[in-house]
Design an enzyme around this catalytic site. Structure first.
Site: not given
Ligand code: NAP
Length: 284
Positions: A106, A70
């Site tokens: 998210d 990420k």
């Protein structure tokens, strides 16, 4: 009549064979009648930057990114959305006007099931307790701060990590308590979020009791294997509302699907059963 050009997207990770994302996106592609494919890409962290930059020269619409890539995805992008900048990591890369864009779904994925269950005004008058100070916790905290939750307490098994996170944000209504005071923290909270790995299948249970929890409170467990965690069962027994991690998993995937394939999956196309059967059988 011209046929639509199939769109290709996928998920990058290392390892990647366990990812549920191909099941989730393939379900929506099929149900929505979209010509396209969503596939897993095993990307060695050593080559991640190059792999992400080279996306611009392929016909791939975009990719989701999972652990441990990420940060590399964030660094590889030409620009980052506000959400990705807030978290400093990307779980989604897509192309726009020839540029590679880093995005993070998210926070939206965490917030959507919470608002659907409680409504924005109840969320905005709740005091929250967040358990855990890893990557998932950052997204939860980012979402709660953006939603204007008036009081957020953070606890973590390793106290220093919670104190460190609070120090980075510097908002007076956001504070850490020591792990030893976790039951005091439970007693003060309307909303309890488990953003730790405890309670996941094969891992130790979360050592936090709900006995002194607030009646009418809510427990949101990010864990989705098992679907109904012991924490969620205990919350139900104490008369609390519950939200499970599968809802977040699906909610963070919906905006990625829209970016890659051009259509937001309708809420009534619920892939939960398909995901649960994949989890049960181990089929990916
Ligand atoms: P991570 O960065 O590795 O952080 C793990 C956190 O869990 C740390 O705060 C760690 O505390 C804590 N922890 C681990 N074992 C514990 C135990 N036995 N008791 C108390 N705390 C414990 O992991 P992550 O990426 O934040 O993910 C955390 C969980 O969220 C995972 O289970 C993941 O599956 C889930 N998740 C779900 C979604 C979803 O869409 N539903 C999305 C993201 C993550 P220490 O600092 O003391 O080690």
């Amino acid at each position: 009549m011209t046929r639509p050009i199939p769109k290709l997207a996928g998920v990058c990770g290392w390892p990647i064979h366990h990812s549920l994302s191909p099941i989730l996106h393939s379900y929506w592609l099929k149900e929505m009648g979209i010509t396209g494919a969503y596939v897993p890409f095993a990307v060695d962290p050593k080559n991640a930057l190059e792999a992400f930059v080279s996306l611009k020269h392929t016909s791939i619409s975009g990719v989701n990114v999972t652990l441990p890539l990420k940060s590399a995805a964030f660094s590889a992008a030409d620009v980052a959305t506000e959400e990705a900048q807030k978290l400093g990591v990307a779980n989604c890369l897509y192309k726009s006007r020839g540029q590679l864009v880093a995005h993070n779904t998210d926070m939206e994925g965490f917030a959507a099931p919470l608002i659907a269950k409680l409504g924005a005004s109840r969320v905005q008058s709740s005091s929250a307790l967040v358990i855990g100070a890893g990557g998932a916790s950052r997204a939860v905290l980012g979402a709660l701060l953006s939603l204007g939750v008036p009081e957020i307490c953070l606890i973590n098994r390793t106290d220093a990590k919670a104190e460190d996170l609070v120090g980075q944000v510097n908002v007076p209504s956001f504070y850490a308590l020591p792990w030893a005071q976790r039951q005091e923290a439970v007693a003060r909270a309307d909303l309890i979020v488990n953003a730790s790995a405890a309670g996941m299948s094969g891992k130790p249970e979360l050592d936090v009791s709900l006995e002194n929890g607030r009646p009418g409170g809510v427990v949101y467990d990010l864990i989705y294997t098992p679907r109904m965690t012991r924490l969620m069962r205990r919350a139900q027994k104490s008369g609390m509302d519950i939200i499970g991690g599968l809802d977040m998993l699906i909610a963070q995937a919906r905006p990625s699907f829209k970016l890659f394939f051009g259509h937001m999956p309708p809420l009534d196309l619920d892939p939960s059963d398909t995901l649960l059967s994949a989890l049960k059988t181990g089929r990916r």
